[in-house]
Design a protein around this motif. Structure first.
Motif, short mmCIF file in Angstrom:
data_model
loop_
_atom_site.label_atom_id
_atom_site.label_comp_id
_atom_site.label_asym_id
_atom_site.label_seq_id
_atom_site.Cartn_x
_atom_site.Cartn_y
_atom_site.Cartn_z
N MET A 110 46.71 39.34 37.84
CA MET A 110 46.79 39.88 36.09
C MET A 110 45.87 40.65 36.28
N LEU A 111 44.67 40.44 36.28
CA LEU A 111 43.50 40.96 35.94
C LEU A 111 43.31 42.70 37.30
N GLU A 112 43.41 42.02 38.99
CA GLU A 112 43.21 42.39 39.87
C GLU A 112 44.32 44.00 39.41
N ALA A 113 45.57 43.47 38.96
CA ALA A 113 46.60 44.53 38.48
C ALA A 113 46.12 45.16 37.21
N SER A 114 45.33 44.88 36.97
CA SER A 114 44.50 45.68 35.89
C SER A 114 43.41 46.60 36.16
N GLY A 115 42.73 46.74 37.01
CA GLY A 115 41.92 46.83 38.09
C GLY A 115 40.46 46.36 37.64
N TYR A 116 40.43 45.73 37.95
CA TYR A 116 39.39 44.78 38.00
C TYR A 116 38.78 44.43 39.36
N ASP A 117 38.38 44.24 39.85
CA ASP A 117 37.50 43.71 41.16
C ASP A 117 37.03 42.37 40.18
N VAL A 118 38.17 41.38 41.38
CA VAL A 118 37.47 39.89 40.81
C VAL A 118 36.59 39.38 42.45
N ILE A 119 35.83 38.41 41.95
CA ILE A 119 35.50 37.22 43.02
C ILE A 119 36.16 35.92 42.57
N ASP A 120 37.22 35.59 43.51
CA ASP A 120 37.91 34.79 43.46
C ASP A 120 36.84 32.60 44.14
N LEU A 121 36.80 32.14 43.04
CA LEU A 121 35.32 31.06 44.13
C LEU A 121 36.71 29.76 44.08
N GLY A 122 37.82 29.39 43.94
CA GLY A 122 38.94 29.21 44.15
C GLY A 122 38.69 27.44 43.15
#
Lengths: 212, 462
Positions: A110-122
Motif C-alpha cells: 500500500m505504501l509503495e502504491a502510494s508513491g513511497y520508496d520502501v526498504i523491506d527488512l523482512g
C-alpha cells in the motif's frame, strides 16, 4: 492514453494480463513513471478502497499485491533514475522473534502504491539491524510490525536504541500489528499507530506532510 | 530378551503364590513390590517412580516388571498390608491439558476400563485465550500465578473424577501447558524458533506419573498420544492427523516418518470475535442445511444461543452452494438466521482459520512429495474438529481435495494417554515415535505467502 486496463487487471488479480499490458505500454513508448502513476497506483488504491469498505480482505489484497508487483517489478529498474519523484523513504520490518509478515507485506504494498520508496527488512529482524539501516539509509519513516504480545516489547527497545544513538530525531517511528494499540504506541513513544494498511498510508501521508 | 523370560508375577502365580497387584500387573500401582537383593538388575523407569529410593537401593523391584527365567533364590515377598490406607491402588488417571479445556479419565487398571470421564475449563483462560498471551504474562512476572492456577484446574478435575490420589497418572498436553505443569520455563515460546525445554517424556515420583515428551515448536505430547490412539502409525499408506483446536496440529505419517507442524487457526473456531459466535455448548447451532430456507439444529436441541464452529462451517458450505459466498470469501450480503447476524467480517475471520489449516495440510503433502489422493486415511480430532461435518469440510475446501476416508474422532490425545496407563504401549515406544517426528515451521517456508493465498480460497471438492 487509457490506463484503466492496468487498473482493472490489479483489481481482478490478473497477473499474466498485467505483464502483457505493461510490455505493450512500454513498447508504445509510454514513460514508466506514467504507467506507475496512472495505472498501477490507482489500481492498488482501488484495492485499498475496497478493503476499507470490507469488500476485499486479506486474500484479495494479497492477490492484488502479487499482480501489482508483477507489473511494478517490470518498470522498477526503469524508474531508478527518476527517484526524486517519490514521496519519501520508509524502512519496514517485523521485529525480532516474530515471523508473521503478511500484515507487514500488505502495508508495504500500500505504501509503495502510494508513491513511497520502501526498504523491506523482512521478518525476525534483529533490533540492531533496524538501527544500522536507519543510520545508513536515513529514511523518513521507520515502520515496525509485531503480531505477538511477546515480541512487541522489541518496539520499545528499538526506540530506546534510536535515542541512545541520537537517531531518534532523524526518523518518525510508526507501529502496527494485531496486539498493538494507540495507547501502547503512545506509551513507548512512537510517532504513530494505524489499525490497518489503509490507515498506515494515511498516517505516513500526515506525518510527512507535517515535516515539509 | 524379555520375551524369553517371564515376569516374576507370572512365575509366582504359576506356583500358586499370589501377590496383590491392584493394577493387574501393568506396572502402574507398585503393589507387587518384592525383595531381590544386590543381585537385582538395575531398576527401570517405572520402578524408579513407584518404589521409594531407599528400598530401590536395598534391592526391591516390582514383580510385574522383573523378567527372569526362574524365581531368584533371594526373593522375599514382603507382607502386604491388607487394608492399605490408599484405597485407590487400582485406579489410574489420564489427563489432557488443553489451552481451553482440561480433560481427564479415571481408569480401573485391573479391569482395563474407563470408570469416569470429566472436563473442566482451563482456569488460565481468564488470563487470555491463546497460549502466547499467557507466555507474555509469564514473562511479565506472572509465571508462578499461571502455574498455580493450572494446578488448581487439575485439582478441580480430580475432584470431578472423585479421585484425589490415583496410583499412577499419565499427562499429555501442548508444550506450553506441559511446561507450566512441570514448572519448566516458557519464555522461549514467545519468539521464533519457539522451542521449549521439554524433549523426552518425563517420569515423576510424586505423584507417580509420566508426562509425554514434546516434538518441537507448539507440537507436544498431545499430538504424540493422539497419533498413537488414531491407529495411523500402523498404516502402510500415507495418512493424515489433524487436531483442530485453538491451535491446529497437523501430522502426516509416511513411511515410518512423521512430519508435524502447527498452525494458529485463531480464536474464530471457538466463536471468539464473531458477531454470533459461541463455544460448542448446549444451544449452539451445530448444523445448518438449506431446503426451501435455512434449517438449523442446536446441541442438545436447546433454544439457539449462537453459532459454534461446525455450524459456521456448515453455513459457509451452504452459502457457497447458493452462490451467496464467493470462492474468495466475499459474502454478497449480510443477513440474519434465526435472529443471529452473519457479517462479512465473521466469514473473513473463519476463512483465515480455514485457510491456515488448508495451507498446513497442503504443505505437508507437497513436502513429502505425494498427491492428496495418496493419503488413504485422514483423522480429525480436537475440541472443534470432532464436531465438524465432513461433507461441509469438503465443500469449503478446508482440506485438499482427494484425501480419502476422513473420519472424526473424539479425545484421541486422552485415549493415547490411557493406552500408556494400561501398558498397551511402553514409554520406549513413545520415545521412538517422538524421535521419528520431524517438526516443520510453516511460516518460515519460502513460498508461505503464496501457499496461504491458495489455502484461503474456498474451493469445493468436485
Amino acid at each position: 492514453m487509457d490506463f484503466s486496463p492496468i487498473k482493472k487487471a490489479i483489481v481482478s488479480f490478473e497477473e499474466e494480463k498485467i505483464k502483457k499490458l505493461i510490455e505493450e505500454f512500454i513498447e508504445k513508448g509510454i514513460r514508466p513513471q506514467e504507467i506507475l502513476e496512472h495505472g498501477l497506483i490507482p489500481g492498488m488504491k482501488e484495492v485499498g478502497r475496497l478493503f476499507e469498505i470490507k469488500e476485499y480482505y486479506v486474500p484479495e489484497v494479497l492477490l492484488a499485491a502479487e499482480t501489482f508487483y508483477a507489473g511494478f517489478n517490470m518498470i522498477k529498474p526503469l524508474l531508478i533514475e527518476n527517484k526524486s519523484g517519490r514521496k519519501g523513504r520508509i524502512v519496514i520490518g517485523v521485529v525480532q522473534g516474530d515471523i508473521h509478515d503478511i500484515g507487514k507485506n500488505i502495508v508495504k504494498v500500500m505504501l509503495e502504491a502510494s508513491g513511497y520508496d520502501v526498504i523491506d527488512l523482512g521478518k525476525d529482524v534483529p533490533n540492531e539491524r533496524f538501527i544500522e539501516v536507519v543510520d545508513q539509509e536515513k529514511p523518513d519513516i521507520l515502520a515496525l510490525s509485531s503480531l505477538m504480545t511477546t515480541t512487541m516489547v522489541h518496539m520499545e527497545i528499538i526506540i530506546k536504541l534510536l535515542n541512545k544513538k541520537r537517531l531518534r530525531k532523524t526518523v518518525k517511528v510508526i507501529v502496527g500489528g494485531a496486539p498493538i494499540t494507540q495507547e501502547y504506541a503512545d506509551k513507548i513513544g512512537a510517532d504513530g499507530y494505524a489499525e490497518d494498511a489503509a490507515g498506515a498510508t494515511r498516517l505516513v501521508d500526515r506525518l510527512l506532510q507535517g515535516n515539509e | 530378551m524379555k520375551s524369553e523370560f517371564t515376569s516374576l508375577l507370572t512365575l509366582l502365580q504359576k506356583k500358586g503364590i499370589f501377590i496383590d497387584a491392584a493394577c493387574g500387573g501393568k506396572g502402574r500401582c507398585g503393589r507387587c513390590r518384592v525383595f531381590i537383593g544386590r543381585e537385582a538388575r538395575p531398576p527401570d523407569e517405572i520402578e524408579k517412580v513407584l518404589i521409594p529410593c531407599d528400598l530401590l537401593k536395598k534391592g526391591y523391584r516390582l514383580a510385574c516388571r522383573y523378567f527372569s527365567e526362574k524365581i531368584p533364590e533371594t526373593l522375599i515377598i514382603p507382607e502386604q498390608k491388607k487394608k492399605s490406607h490408599r484405597k485407590n491402588k487400582h485406579l489410574g488417571m489420564a489427563i489432557d491439558i488443553g489451552t481451553t479445556v482440561i480433560k481427564g479419565a479415571l481408569v480401573d487398571l485391573n479391569e482395563s476400563r474407563i470408570v469416569k470421564m470429566a472436563k473442566v475449563y482451563n482456569p488460565q483462560q481468564s488470563f487470555g485465550g491463546d497460549v502466547l498471551t499467557r507466555v507474555g504474562l509469564a514473562n511479565d512476572g506472572k509465571y508462578r500465578l499461571l502455574k498455580r492456577v493450572l494446578r488448581n484446574g487439575i485439582e478441580d478435575l480430580k475432584e470431578r473424577l472423585n479421585c484425589s490420589d490415583p496410583s499412577f497418572t499419565v499427562i499429555v498436553g501442548n508444550p506450553v501447558m506441559l511446561s507450566f505443569y512441570l514448572g519448566k520455563p516458557v519464555k522461549n515460546f514467545g519468539c521464533y524458533p519457539f522451542q521449549g525445554t521439554i524433549k523426552r517424556g518425563i517420569f515423576l515420583k510424586k505423584p507417580a506419573s509420566y508426562v509425554f515428551g514434546c516434538i518441537g515448536g507448539f507440537v507436544g505430547g498431545d499430538t504424540i498420544s493422539g497419533l498413537i490412539a488414531s491407529g495411523l502409525l500402523n498404516e502402510k499408506k500415507p495418512s493424515l492427523y489433524i487436531d483442530l483446536g485453538t491451535n491446529g496440529e497437523i501430522a502426516l505419517v509416511k513411511e515410518k516418518k512423521i512430519y508435524v507442524l502447527s498452525t494458529s487457526a485463531g480464536p474464530a473456531f471457538e466463536g471468539v470475535g464473531l458477531s454470533s459466535g459461541t463455544l460448542a455448548i448446549p444451544g449452539a447451532i451445530e448444523r445448518v442445511d438449506y431446503k426451501n430456507g435455512f434449517k438449523i439444529s442446536t446441541i442438545g436441541n436447546e433454544k439457539p444461543i449462537g453459532f459454534c464452529a461446525s455450524g459456521y462451517i456448515d453455513l459457509m458450505a451452504v452459502l457457497l452452494r447458493l452462490g451467496l459466498l464467493t470462492e474468495h470469501g466475499v459474502l454478497k450480503k449480510e443477513f440474519k438466521i434465526s435472529g443471529f447476524k452473519i457479517t462479512r467480517m465473521d466469514i473473513r475471520k473463519l476463512q483465515l482459520g480455514i485457510g491456515a489449516i488448508h495451507t498446513g495440510v497442503k504443505f505437508l503433502i507437497d513436502y513429502t512429495g505425494i498427491e492428496p489422493s495418496e493419503i488413504k486415511m485422514g483423522v480429525i480430532t480436537g475440541e472443534f474438529g470432532s464436531h465438524l461435518n465432513v461433507d461441509s469440510l469438503k465443500q469449503i475446501g478446508m482440506i485438499p481435495e482427494g484425501i480419502k476416508n476422513i473420519t472424526l474422532e473424539t479425545d484421541l490425545p486422552l485415549r493415547g494417554a490411557i493406552k500408556l496407563l494400561l501398558n498397551e504401549i511402553s514409554p520406549e515406544e513413545i520415545e521412538k515415535i517422538r524421535k521419528k517426528s520431524v517438526h516443520l515451521e510453516l511460516a518460515m517456508q519460502k513460498d508461505f505467502q503464496k501457499r496461504f493465498i491458495d489455502g484461503l480460497m474456498l474451493k469445493p471438492w468436485n
